[in-house]
Design an enzyme around this catalytic site. Structure first.
Site, PDB file in Angstrom:
ATOM      1  N   ASP A  45       0.833  -1.207   0.000  1.00 36.33           N
ATOM      2  CA  ASP A  45       0.000   0.000   0.000  1.00 36.33           C
ATOM      3  C   ASP A  45       0.866   1.255   0.000  1.00 36.33           C
ATOM      4  O   ASP A  45       0.542   2.247  -0.644  1.00 36.33           O
ATOM      5  CB  ASP A  45      -0.907   0.001   1.235  1.00 36.33           C
ATOM      6  CG  ASP A  45      -2.026  -1.016   1.125  1.00 36.33           C
ATOM      7  OD1 ASP A  45      -2.479  -1.278  -0.005  1.00 36.33           O
ATOM      8  OD2 ASP A  45      -2.436  -1.559   2.167  1.00 36.33           O
ATOM      9  N   GLY A  46       1.988   1.187   0.740  1.00 31.84           N
ATOM     10  CA  GLY A  46       2.896   2.334   0.817  1.00 31.84           C
ATOM     11  C   GLY A  46       3.446   2.702  -0.568  1.00 31.84           C
ATOM     12  O   GLY A  46       3.629   3.883  -0.873  1.00 31.84           O
ATOM     13  N   ASN A 122      -5.145   8.406   1.811  1.00 32.40           N
ATOM     14  CA  ASN A 122      -5.555   7.745   3.051  1.00 32.40           C
ATOM     15  C   ASN A 122      -6.102   8.740   4.064  1.00 32.40           C
ATOM     16  O   ASN A 122      -7.251   8.690   4.417  1.00 32.40           O
ATOM     17  CB  ASN A 122      -4.369   7.026   3.704  1.00 32.40           C
ATOM     18  CG  ASN A 122      -4.270   5.567   3.297  1.00 32.40           C
ATOM     19  OD1 ASN A 122      -5.173   5.049   2.638  1.00 32.40           O
ATOM     20  ND2 ASN A 122      -3.191   4.919   3.671  1.00 32.40           N
ATOM     21  N   GLU A 123      -5.219   9.623   4.518  1.00 33.45           N
ATOM     22  CA  GLU A 123      -5.622  10.523   5.594  1.00 33.45           C
ATOM     23  C   GLU A 123      -4.618  11.638   5.803  1.00 33.45           C
ATOM     24  O   GLU A 123      -3.499  11.603   5.285  1.00 33.45           O
ATOM     25  CB  GLU A 123      -5.805   9.782   6.930  1.00 33.45           C
ATOM     26  CG  GLU A 123      -4.546   9.437   7.694  1.00 33.45           C
ATOM     27  CD  GLU A 123      -3.778   8.279   7.121  1.00 33.45           C
ATOM     28  OE1 GLU A 123      -2.683   8.529   6.576  1.00 33.45           O
ATOM     29  OE2 GLU A 123      -4.236   7.147   7.204  1.00 33.45           O
ATOM     30  N   ASP A 150      -4.274  14.444  21.781  1.00 31.09           N
ATOM     31  CA  ASP A 150      -3.047  14.167  21.016  1.00 31.09           C
ATOM     32  C   ASP A 150      -3.130  14.719  19.594  1.00 31.09           C
ATOM     33  O   ASP A 150      -2.113  15.073  19.003  1.00 31.09           O
ATOM     34  CB  ASP A 150      -2.796  12.651  20.951  1.00 31.09           C
ATOM     35  CG  ASP A 150      -2.176  12.138  22.243  1.00 31.09           C
ATOM     36  OD1 ASP A 150      -1.998  12.950  23.167  1.00 31.09           O
ATOM     37  OD2 ASP A 150      -1.871  10.938  22.314  1.00 31.09           O
ATOM     38  N   ALA A 185      -6.879  10.345  21.345  1.00 32.22           N
ATOM     39  CA  ALA A 185      -6.781  10.538  22.793  1.00 32.22           C
ATOM     40  C   ALA A 185      -7.224  11.924  23.254  1.00 32.22           C
ATOM     41  O   ALA A 185      -6.423  12.727  23.730  1.00 32.22           O
ATOM     42  CB  ALA A 185      -5.333  10.266  23.239  1.00 32.22           C
TER      43      ALA A 185
HETATM   44  P1  NAD Z   1       3.730   1.492   6.570  1.00 28.43           P
HETATM   45  O1  NAD Z   1       4.394   0.757   5.485  1.00 28.43           O
HETATM   46  O2  NAD Z   1       4.217   1.364   7.965  1.00 28.43           O
HETATM   47  O3  NAD Z   1       2.173   1.148   6.463  1.00 28.43           O
HETATM   48  C1  NAD Z   1       1.469   0.884   7.543  1.00 28.43           C
HETATM   49  C2  NAD Z   1       0.435  -0.189   7.236  1.00 28.43           C
HETATM   50  O4  NAD Z   1      -0.726   0.464   6.783  1.00 28.43           O
HETATM   51  C3  NAD Z   1       0.807  -1.220   6.167  1.00 28.43           C
HETATM   52  O5  NAD Z   1       0.541  -2.493   6.689  1.00 28.43           O
HETATM   53  C4  NAD Z   1      -0.136  -0.910   5.020  1.00 28.43           C
HETATM   54  O6  NAD Z   1      -0.538  -2.048   4.270  1.00 28.43           O
HETATM   55  C5  NAD Z   1      -1.309  -0.329   5.766  1.00 28.43           C
HETATM   56  N1  NAD Z   1      -2.183   0.504   4.978  1.00 28.43           N
HETATM   57  C6  NAD Z   1      -1.846   1.560   4.211  1.00 28.43           C
HETATM   58  N2  NAD Z   1      -2.939   2.042   3.624  1.00 28.43           N
HETATM   59  C7  NAD Z   1      -3.974   1.273   4.038  1.00 28.43           C
HETATM   60  C8  NAD Z   1      -5.350   1.288   3.792  1.00 28.43           C
HETATM   61  N3  NAD Z   1      -5.890   2.218   3.028  1.00 28.43           N
HETATM   62  N4  NAD Z   1      -6.116   0.354   4.389  1.00 28.43           N
HETATM   63  C9  NAD Z   1      -5.586  -0.578   5.199  1.00 28.43           C
HETATM   64  N5  NAD Z   1      -4.287  -0.651   5.478  1.00 28.43           N
HETATM   65  C10 NAD Z   1      -3.498   0.283   4.896  1.00 28.43           C
HETATM   66  O7  NAD Z   1       3.707   3.028   6.300  1.00 28.43           O
HETATM   67  P2  NAD Z   1       3.484   3.732   4.929  1.00 28.43           P
HETATM   68  O8  NAD Z   1       3.671   2.780   3.817  1.00 28.43           O
HETATM   69  O9  NAD Z   1       4.283   4.984   4.988  1.00 28.43           O
HETATM   70  O10 NAD Z   1       1.939   4.051   5.012  1.00 28.43           O
HETATM   71  C11 NAD Z   1       1.473   5.208   5.583  1.00 28.43           C
HETATM   72  C12 NAD Z   1       0.172   4.864   6.207  1.00 28.43           C
HETATM   73  O11 NAD Z   1       0.409   4.180   7.417  1.00 28.43           O
HETATM   74  C13 NAD Z   1      -0.621   6.065   6.586  1.00 28.43           C
HETATM   75  O12 NAD Z   1      -1.377   6.555   5.521  1.00 28.43           O
HETATM   76  C14 NAD Z   1      -1.448   5.541   7.738  1.00 28.43           C
HETATM   77  O13 NAD Z   1      -2.752   5.171   7.331  1.00 28.43           O
HETATM   78  C15 NAD Z   1      -0.743   4.321   8.210  1.00 28.43           C
HETATM   79  N6  NAD Z   1      -0.446   4.495   9.617  1.00 28.43           N
HETATM   80  C16 NAD Z   1      -1.156   3.754  10.499  1.00 28.43           C
HETATM   81  C17 NAD Z   1      -0.966   3.920  11.860  1.00 28.43           C
HETATM   82  C18 NAD Z   1      -1.795   3.081  12.796  1.00 28.43           C
HETATM   83  O14 NAD Z   1      -2.545   2.222  12.318  1.00 28.43           O
HETATM   84  N7  NAD Z   1      -1.676   3.309  14.088  1.00 28.43           N
HETATM   85  C19 NAD Z   1      -0.062   4.851  12.334  1.00 28.43           C
HETATM   86  C20 NAD Z   1       0.658   5.592  11.419  1.00 28.43           C
HETATM   87  C21 NAD Z   1       0.446   5.412  10.046  1.00 28.43           C
END
Ligand code: NAD
EC number: 2.7.1.23
Length: 264
Positions: A45-46, A122-123, A150, A185
């Site tokens: 996904d990244g 994503n966000e 937070d 939070a």
């Molecule tokens: P990364 O490779 O660490 O990705 C984090 C995980 O998020 C991976 O397993 C990836 O498959 C999953 N992911 C990404 N988009 C997704 C989606 N639309 N639905 C379900 N899973 C999804 O980091 P990255 O590649 O730089 O990805 C950045 C993303 O990581 C951000 O957009 C954010 O959504 C996610 N993220 C999640 C958390 C959390 O869940 N606590 C915290 C920080 C970032």
């Protein structure tokens, strides 16, 4: 048809990228990483998030498809064993396109009326740099709450399964033109109060965050993280642009949710 391929950069993804490139060239497709009609992302996904940002200035002309070389991705749903099938489908068929909504983020600064606009697949998250994050939240021009905690996360429907889900947000089907606001939070006691539930806003409702004291924030746009100083406001709404995914077979969203989170 012109195509480009982006790879996660590891040896498995690179090998697959070179293989697909040579197959597609054999089918007389043109490699063009500046103005592709289709972008194939190989990795996870990244990697697709990276490809989206690389080509975000030509979203109306470029479609995306993702191959995953690790675990099943939400945007990367083809497996390496299927690439011959995928290559033939890309080369032979006029492909179907599915459009997903995006999040528009506009950061305005205190001095000079300067602003920066971003699109997120994503966000976008907003956190304080120093101390507690405090923001007035306005929805559709009306004060909604003063948030302390937070930070806040605004996600797209397709991003609702990512960070938003970890924050207790709902999973939204990507056919809905909406954005979701989720709390990180929040401080809730006798003095401070927030709604405590994620909110889903329709396309014509913008969400505006206004700093109360401290004007410096860490704002993420998908995987990108930036420090913004002297922020006056941050506006979020459903973008006019959409991302276009090339679809060569049905893979319903709820099946992807099931396969990723419930069982294989
Ligand atoms: P990364 O490779 O660490 O990705 C984090 C995980 O998020 C991976 O397993 C990836 O498959 C999953 N992911 C990404 N988009 C997704 C989606 N639309 N639905 C379900 N899973 C999804 O980091 P990255 O590649 O730089 O990805 C950045 C993303 O990581 C951000 O957009 C954010 O959504 C996610 N993220 C999640 C958390 C959390 O869940 N606590 C915290 C920080 C970032």
């Amino acid at each position: 048809m012109r195509f480009a391929i982006t790879s996660k950069g590891d040896s498995k993804s690179n090998t697959l990228m070179h293989k697909m490139k040579s197959y597609l060239l054999d089918f007389n497709l043109i490699y063009d990483d500046e103005q592709p009609d289709i972008v194939i992302s190989v990795g996870g996904d990244g990697t697709l998030l990276y490809a989206f940002h690389r080509y975000s200035s030509r979203l109306d002309k470029t479609a995306f498809v993702g191959v995953h070389t690790g675990h099943l991705g939400f945007y990367a749903d083809w497996v390496p064993e299927e690439i011959e099938k995928l290559v033939i489908a890309i080369a032979k068929t006029p492909f179907q396109v599915v459009e997903y909504p995006l999040l528009e983020v506009i950061v305005r600064y205190q001095n000079g009326g300067r602003e920066t606009r971003y699109l997120a697949l994503n966000e976008s998250t907003v956190k304080a740099v120093n101390g507690t994050f405090v923001m007035d939240v306005e929805i559709r021009g009306q004060h909604f709450e003063r948030f302390r905690g937070d930070g806040l996360c605004l996600s797209t429907p397709s991003g609702s399964t990512a960070y938003n889900k970890a924050l207790g947000g709902a999973i939204l089907h990507p056919s809905l033109p909406a954005i979701q606001l989720a709390e990180m939070a929040s401080i809730n006691n006798k003095v401070f109060r927030t709604v405590g539930s994620p909110l889903v806003l329709p396309a014509h409702h913008a969400c505006l965050l206004k700093p109360v004291n401290e004007p410096d924030f860490k704002i993420t746009i998908d995987h990108l993280s930036l420090l913004h100083k002297d922020v006056k406001s941050i506006q979020f709404r459903v973008a006019d642009e959409k991302i276009r995914f090339a679809r060569f077979r049905p893979f319903p969203f709820w099946k992807r949710v099931h396969d990723s989170f419930v069982a294989d």
